[in-house]
Write an enzyme that holds these catalytic residues in place. Structure first.
Site, PDB file in Angstrom:
ATOM      1  N   ARG A   1       1.059  -1.255   0.174  1.00  0.00           N
ATOM      2  CA  ARG A   1      -0.054  -0.061   0.100  1.00  0.00           C
ATOM      3  C   ARG A   1       0.909   1.351   0.080  1.00  0.00           C
ATOM      4  O   ARG A   1       1.640   1.251   0.981  1.00  0.00           O
ATOM      5  CB  ARG A   1      -0.963   0.138   1.303  1.00  0.00           C
ATOM      6  CG  ARG A   1      -1.499   1.340   1.452  1.00  0.00           C
ATOM      7  CD  ARG A   1      -2.731   1.317   2.566  1.00  0.00           C
ATOM      8  NE  ARG A   1      -3.811   0.596   1.828  1.00  0.00           N
ATOM      9  CZ  ARG A   1      -5.117   0.598   2.380  1.00  0.00           C
ATOM     10  NH1 ARG A   1      -5.400   1.391   3.591  1.00  0.00           N
ATOM     11  NH2 ARG A   1      -5.971   0.087   1.694  1.00  0.00           N
TER      12      ARG A   1
ATOM     13  N   HIS B   1      -7.361   0.724  -6.623  1.00  0.00           N
ATOM     14  CA  HIS B   1      -7.536  -0.053  -5.113  1.00  0.00           C
ATOM     15  C   HIS B   1      -8.230  -1.567  -5.787  1.00  0.00           C
ATOM     16  O   HIS B   1      -9.426  -1.661  -5.509  1.00  0.00           O
ATOM     17  CB  HIS B   1      -8.356   0.537  -4.188  1.00  0.00           C
ATOM     18  CG  HIS B   1      -8.373  -0.009  -2.992  1.00  0.00           C
ATOM     19  ND1 HIS B   1      -7.515  -1.064  -2.731  1.00  0.00           N
ATOM     20  CD2 HIS B   1      -8.917   0.354  -1.749  1.00  0.00           C
ATOM     21  CE1 HIS B   1      -7.779  -1.374  -1.407  1.00  0.00           C
ATOM     22  NE2 HIS B   1      -8.639  -0.442  -0.805  1.00  0.00           N
TER      23      HIS B   1
ATOM     24  N   GLN C   1     -10.296  -4.173  -3.352  1.00  0.00           N
ATOM     25  CA  GLN C   1     -11.357  -3.488  -2.980  1.00  0.00           C
ATOM     26  C   GLN C   1     -12.343  -3.797  -4.067  1.00  0.00           C
ATOM     27  O   GLN C   1     -13.526  -4.201  -3.659  1.00  0.00           O
ATOM     28  CB  GLN C   1     -11.406  -1.901  -2.634  1.00  0.00           C
ATOM     29  CG  GLN C   1     -12.776  -1.127  -2.169  1.00  0.00           C
ATOM     30  CD  GLN C   1     -13.236  -1.741  -0.885  1.00  0.00           C
ATOM     31  OE1 GLN C   1     -12.522  -1.629   0.251  1.00  0.00           O
ATOM     32  NE2 GLN C   1     -14.332  -2.250  -0.787  1.00  0.00           N
TER      33      GLN C   1
ATOM     34  N   ASP D   1     -17.415   7.278  -1.787  1.00  0.00           N
ATOM     35  CA  ASP D   1     -16.054   7.250  -1.207  1.00  0.00           C
ATOM     36  C   ASP D   1     -15.637   8.629  -0.605  1.00  0.00           C
ATOM     37  O   ASP D   1     -16.460   9.648  -1.030  1.00  0.00           O
ATOM     38  CB  ASP D   1     -14.588   6.900  -2.117  1.00  0.00           C
ATOM     39  CG  ASP D   1     -13.614   6.682  -1.484  1.00  0.00           C
ATOM     40  OD1 ASP D   1     -13.552   6.338  -0.262  1.00  0.00           O
ATOM     41  OD2 ASP D   1     -12.512   6.486  -2.070  1.00  0.00           O
TER      42      ASP D   1
ATOM     43  N   CYS E   1     -16.565   1.891   0.466  1.00  0.00           N
ATOM     44  CA  CYS E   1     -15.331   0.915   0.506  1.00  0.00           C
ATOM     45  C   CYS E   1     -14.885   1.011   1.921  1.00  0.00           C
ATOM     46  O   CYS E   1     -14.063   0.234   2.514  1.00  0.00           O
ATOM     47  CB  CYS E   1     -14.065   1.248  -0.350  1.00  0.00           C
ATOM     48  SG  CYS E   1     -13.995   3.232  -0.294  1.00  0.00           S
TER      49      CYS E   1
ATOM     50  N   ARG F   1     -13.910  -8.511   1.731  1.00  0.00           N
ATOM     51  CA  ARG F   1     -12.215  -8.399   1.380  1.00  0.00           C
ATOM     52  C   ARG F   1     -11.508  -9.450   1.647  1.00  0.00           C
ATOM     53  O   ARG F   1     -10.773  -9.960   1.044  1.00  0.00           O
ATOM     54  CB  ARG F   1     -12.088  -7.092   2.222  1.00  0.00           C
ATOM     55  CG  ARG F   1     -12.517  -5.722   1.873  1.00  0.00           C
ATOM     56  CD  ARG F   1     -11.803  -5.156   0.595  1.00  0.00           C
ATOM     57  NE  ARG F   1     -10.253  -5.241   0.355  1.00  0.00           N
ATOM     58  CZ  ARG F   1      -9.499  -4.179   0.833  1.00  0.00           C
ATOM     59  NH1 ARG F   1     -10.316  -3.195   1.313  1.00  0.00           N
ATOM     60  NH2 ARG F   1      -8.390  -4.310   0.874  1.00  0.00           N
TER      61      ARG F   1
HETATM   62  N1  NVA Z   1      -9.976   6.842  -1.544  1.00  0.00           N
HETATM   63  C1  NVA Z   1      -9.639   6.518  -0.324  1.00  0.00           C
HETATM   64  C2  NVA Z   1      -9.727   4.845  -0.048  1.00  0.00           C
HETATM   65  C3  NVA Z   1      -9.673   4.252   1.251  1.00  0.00           C
HETATM   66  C4  NVA Z   1      -9.972   2.703   1.278  1.00  0.00           C
HETATM   67  C5  NVA Z   1      -7.998   6.686  -0.052  1.00  0.00           C
HETATM   68  O1  NVA Z   1      -7.337   6.450  -0.938  1.00  0.00           O
HETATM   69  O2  NVA Z   1      -7.879   7.116   1.101  1.00  0.00           O
HETATM   70  N1   CP Z   2     -11.292   0.131   2.283  1.00  0.00           N
HETATM   71  C1   CP Z   2     -10.011  -0.155   2.919  1.00  0.00           C
HETATM   72  O1   CP Z   2      -9.064  -0.530   1.974  1.00  0.00           O
HETATM   73  O2   CP Z   2      -9.703  -0.079   3.943  1.00  0.00           O
HETATM   74  P1   CP Z   2      -8.360   0.215   4.847  1.00  0.00           P
HETATM   75  O3   CP Z   2      -7.881   1.473   4.769  1.00  0.00           O
HETATM   76  O4   CP Z   2      -9.103   0.268   6.055  1.00  0.00           O
HETATM   77  O5   CP Z   2      -7.572  -0.992   4.651  1.00  0.00           O
END
Ligand code: NVA
Ligand code: CP
Length: 300
Positions: free
Chosen positions: A102, A129, A132, A220, A260, A287
């Site tokens: 990540r 992502h 997800q 989101d 998400c 997930r």
């Molecule tokens: N768009 C959000 C998704 C989190 C799962 C982010 O990147 O923070």
């Molecule tokens: N939806 C998602 O990826 O959640 P986290 O940021 O908690 O991993």
């Protein structure tokens, strides 16, 4: 399939294969049927951003498949002090059987896959992502029976989620409508690819137009991880881009609402809508099952 880097790399056949395996693994878990597909295997999980779902579901998933997972915070890795991704990839490939990462830049994930010799899984970048979206497609299929022909609506920021949902939903034969404020559109390459799908894809600034007769409404956060300093400006720009009961009146009578998570109640979605739509928690649970299917597909 060697890696999971972004949704546009996957064919409909590959996605269907993962979803079918995910359904089977979910069924087996609920019925106490154990698996040891990944016995003796280790997944390294590099996190440059926070996570609840991704971290816990990957770690538990590896454990349930007979393997183990290592949490690697970028604060403690040499990568955080500037060690090149090429060396990190080559060295970690000598210890691990798979790497989940990540991070911010999509290029880092692509480079990890290019220079390493083990499967790489994108656990979220600013661009994509995919983990997800596989869980999202699994959840929609579970609730609606099939994906093809459904109308999918996304309301809000043209961010990593929007980019990945557009690619994944169009590949699976869904109609996709996106409503975002001017200046917050999805990535250029994603829009160019989506336009090739003709009238299956629609981009608008009007949320009611996007949600009209939609089978699924998705949203989101307005400020993603790394954009915290822009939160106030973004709150102004996104005013009105909210999933609430009024918007859902124009959607199909049996509309599913997905997010998400994490969510900001009162911003992109109301607390009432989250509380009325328990499928958001099925989505979070999935997930685990969808990622187990990815792990088995890539690492077995
Ligand atoms: N768009 C959000 C998704 C989190 C799962 C982010 O990147 O923070
Ligand atoms: N939806 C998602 O990826 O959640 P986290 O940021 O908690 O991993």
């Amino acid at each position: 399939m060697k890696h999971l880097l972004k949704m546009s790399d996957l064919t409909a056949k590959e996605i269907t294969g993962i979803l079918n395996l995910a359904d089977q693994l979910k069924y087996d878990r609920k019925h106490g049927i154990p698996h040891t597909y990944l016995q003796g295997k280790t997944l390294g999980m590099i996190f440059q951003k926070a996570s609840t779902r991704t971290r816990v579901s990957f770690e538990v998933g590896m454990y349930q498949l007979g393997g183990s997972a290592l949490f690697l915070s970028s604060h403690d890795l040499q990568i955080g002090r500037g060690e090149p991704i090429e060396d990190t990839a080559r060295v970690l490939s000598r210890y691990l059987d798979g790497i989940m990462i990540r991070t911010y830049k999509q290029q880092e994930v692509e480079d990890l896959a290019r220079f390493g010799s083990v499967p790489v899984i994108n656990g979220l970048t600013d661009y994509a992502h995919p983990c997800q979206v596989l869980a999202d497609l699994m959840t929609v299929r579970e609730h609606k029976g099939a994906l093809e022909g459904l109308k999918f609506c996304y309301v809000g920021d043209g961010n990593n989620m929007a980019n990945s949902l557009i690619a994944g939903c169009l590949t699976m034969g869904m109609k996709v409508s996106i409503a975002c404020p001017k200046g917050f559109e999805p990535a250029h390459d994603v829009l160019e690819a989506a336009k090739k799908h003709g009238d299956m894809f629609h981009l608008t600034h009007n949320i009611y137009e996007a949600a009209d007769e939609a089978d699924v409404v998705y949203t989101d956060v307005w400020a993603s991880m790394g954009q915290e300093s822009e939160a106030i400006t973004r709150r102004k720009a996104f005013k009105g881009y909210q999933v609430n009961d009024d918007l859902l009146k124009v959607a199909a009578h049996d509309v599913m609402v997905l997010h998400c998570l994490p969510a900001h109640r009162g911003e992109e979605i109301t607390a009432e809508v989250i509380d009325e739509h328990g499928e958001i928690y099925d989505q979070a649970e999935n997930r685990l099952h969808a990622q187990k299917a990815v792990l088995v597909t890539l690492m077995k």
